[in-house]
Design a protein around this motif. Sequence first.
Motif, PDB file in Angstrom:
ATOM      1  N   PRO A  83       0.714  -1.091  -0.154  1.00 26.12           N
ATOM      2  CA  PRO A  83      -0.066   0.035  -0.106  1.00 26.12           C
ATOM      3  C   PRO A  83       0.930   1.153  -0.154  1.00 26.12           C
ATOM      4  O   PRO A  83       0.457   2.181  -0.659  1.00 26.12           O
ATOM      5  CB  PRO A  83      -0.961  -0.191   1.395  1.00 26.12           C
ATOM      6  CG  PRO A  83      -0.833  -1.598   1.492  1.00 26.12           C
ATOM      7  CD  PRO A  83       0.580  -2.086   1.010  1.00 26.12           C
ATOM      8  N   LEU A  87       0.794   4.215  -2.877  1.00 23.08           N
ATOM      9  CA  LEU A  87       0.707   5.509  -2.412  1.00 23.08           C
ATOM     10  C   LEU A  87       1.804   6.341  -3.151  1.00 23.08           C
ATOM     11  O   LEU A  87       1.516   7.532  -3.564  1.00 23.08           O
ATOM     12  CB  LEU A  87       0.535   5.781  -0.884  1.00 23.08           C
ATOM     13  CG  LEU A  87       0.287   7.253  -0.603  1.00 23.08           C
ATOM     14  CD1 LEU A  87      -0.828   7.879  -1.125  1.00 23.08           C
ATOM     15  CD2 LEU A  87       0.277   7.142   1.001  1.00 23.08           C
ATOM     16  N   TRP A  90       1.977   6.681  -7.182  1.00 21.61           N
ATOM     17  CA  TRP A  90       0.604   7.210  -7.477  1.00 21.61           C
ATOM     18  C   TRP A  90       0.430   8.857  -7.250  1.00 21.61           C
ATOM     19  O   TRP A  90       0.120   9.391  -7.991  1.00 21.61           O
ATOM     20  CB  TRP A  90      -0.728   6.598  -6.853  1.00 21.61           C
ATOM     21  CG  TRP A  90      -1.973   6.913  -7.813  1.00 21.61           C
ATOM     22  CD1 TRP A  90      -2.992   7.557  -7.109  1.00 21.61           C
ATOM     23  CD2 TRP A  90      -2.266   6.797  -9.191  1.00 21.61           C
ATOM     24  NE1 TRP A  90      -3.876   7.918  -8.358  1.00 21.61           N
ATOM     25  CE2 TRP A  90      -3.514   7.296  -9.455  1.00 21.61           C
ATOM     26  CE3 TRP A  90      -1.575   6.303 -10.138  1.00 21.61           C
ATOM     27  CZ2 TRP A  90      -3.929   7.514 -10.505  1.00 21.61           C
ATOM     28  CZ3 TRP A  90      -2.168   6.011 -11.417  1.00 21.61           C
ATOM     29  CH2 TRP A  90      -3.192   6.747 -11.868  1.00 21.61           C
ATOM     30  N   SER A  91       0.759   9.204  -6.019  1.00 22.25           N
ATOM     31  CA  SER A  91       0.632  10.602  -5.560  1.00 22.25           C
ATOM     32  C   SER A  91       1.978  11.320  -5.549  1.00 22.25           C
ATOM     33  O   SER A  91       3.018  10.657  -4.737  1.00 22.25           O
ATOM     34  CB  SER A  91      -0.107  10.544  -4.146  1.00 22.25           C
ATOM     35  OG  SER A  91      -0.113  11.789  -3.477  1.00 22.25           O
ATOM     36  N   ALA A  94       2.624  12.622  -1.887  1.00 16.79           N
ATOM     37  CA  ALA A  94       3.099  11.738  -0.978  1.00 16.79           C
ATOM     38  C   ALA A  94       4.213  11.466  -1.223  1.00 16.79           C
ATOM     39  O   ALA A  94       5.171  11.226  -0.261  1.00 16.79           O
ATOM     40  CB  ALA A  94       2.069  10.607  -0.838  1.00 16.79           C
TER      41      ALA A  94
END
Length: 260
Positions: A83, A87, A90-91, A94
């Motif tokens: 996870p 994250l 993708w971000s 982040a």
Amino acid sequence: MSGVFLGALGVVLFVGAWYLAVDVLQLPRFRTLPGPTEVIREWLSPHPVYGTSIFTEVYYQHIWVSVRRVTLAFVAALVVGIPLGLLLGWSTRARQFAFPVFELIRPIPILAWVPLALLMFHTREVSVVFLTFLAAFYAVTLNTLLGVQSIDQNLVRAARCLGAGPATLLRTVVIPGSLPYVFTGLQIAMGVAWFSLVAGEIIAGQYGLGYLINSSYTTTRYPTIVIAMATLGIVGFASSAVIRLVGRRLMAYRARSIGG
């Protein structure tokens, strides 16, 4: 069959070279090492001279403790690392926030964490699992991140044009697209988990194959060192093979889904 034959041939040649170097030629840097004849005799003996063989209960106790520790650490790395890697991949925000910290901590050797692990957890068992988790966590997270970044952005744009929301996009594009990298990371993570487990068990363990190696060295049970090392190799190879098998099956399912 040819792959199995070549693999077996490689093992035979390795053992043969070991036999020549130690038992036959007695090369200067090898003559003090236990040879394959002595190791195999001890490993298969119902009454081993040094107390550890396939007929002794303590041998399987060491294996079980190490396998349990690696399994706990590997599952934790999978649950946390995948996870987080998704994250970070993708971000952008982040990744900009967390990735510098991740890269700052990642190069720190596992052995450097031993004192802090003992201070944090106060028990050797949890400390060893934590040390094993760290190495696997880095591999899983980084490869998942790279897997997300490798996805063709045209696929993402096409899915969005078809009305896919964030959850659908994650389920149908991001996760399937990053799976090859994820399973590469899992294979790497399993290998480094065994590596860091031994380091943790040598310093903080009371049972396990790493502990067996260290205690055998301090008590001059040299054939037992090789037995523990060979057992580590066999168990590590088997665990990585399981991951490869699961990965191939999931990749085949993914290919059929895309094709259908």
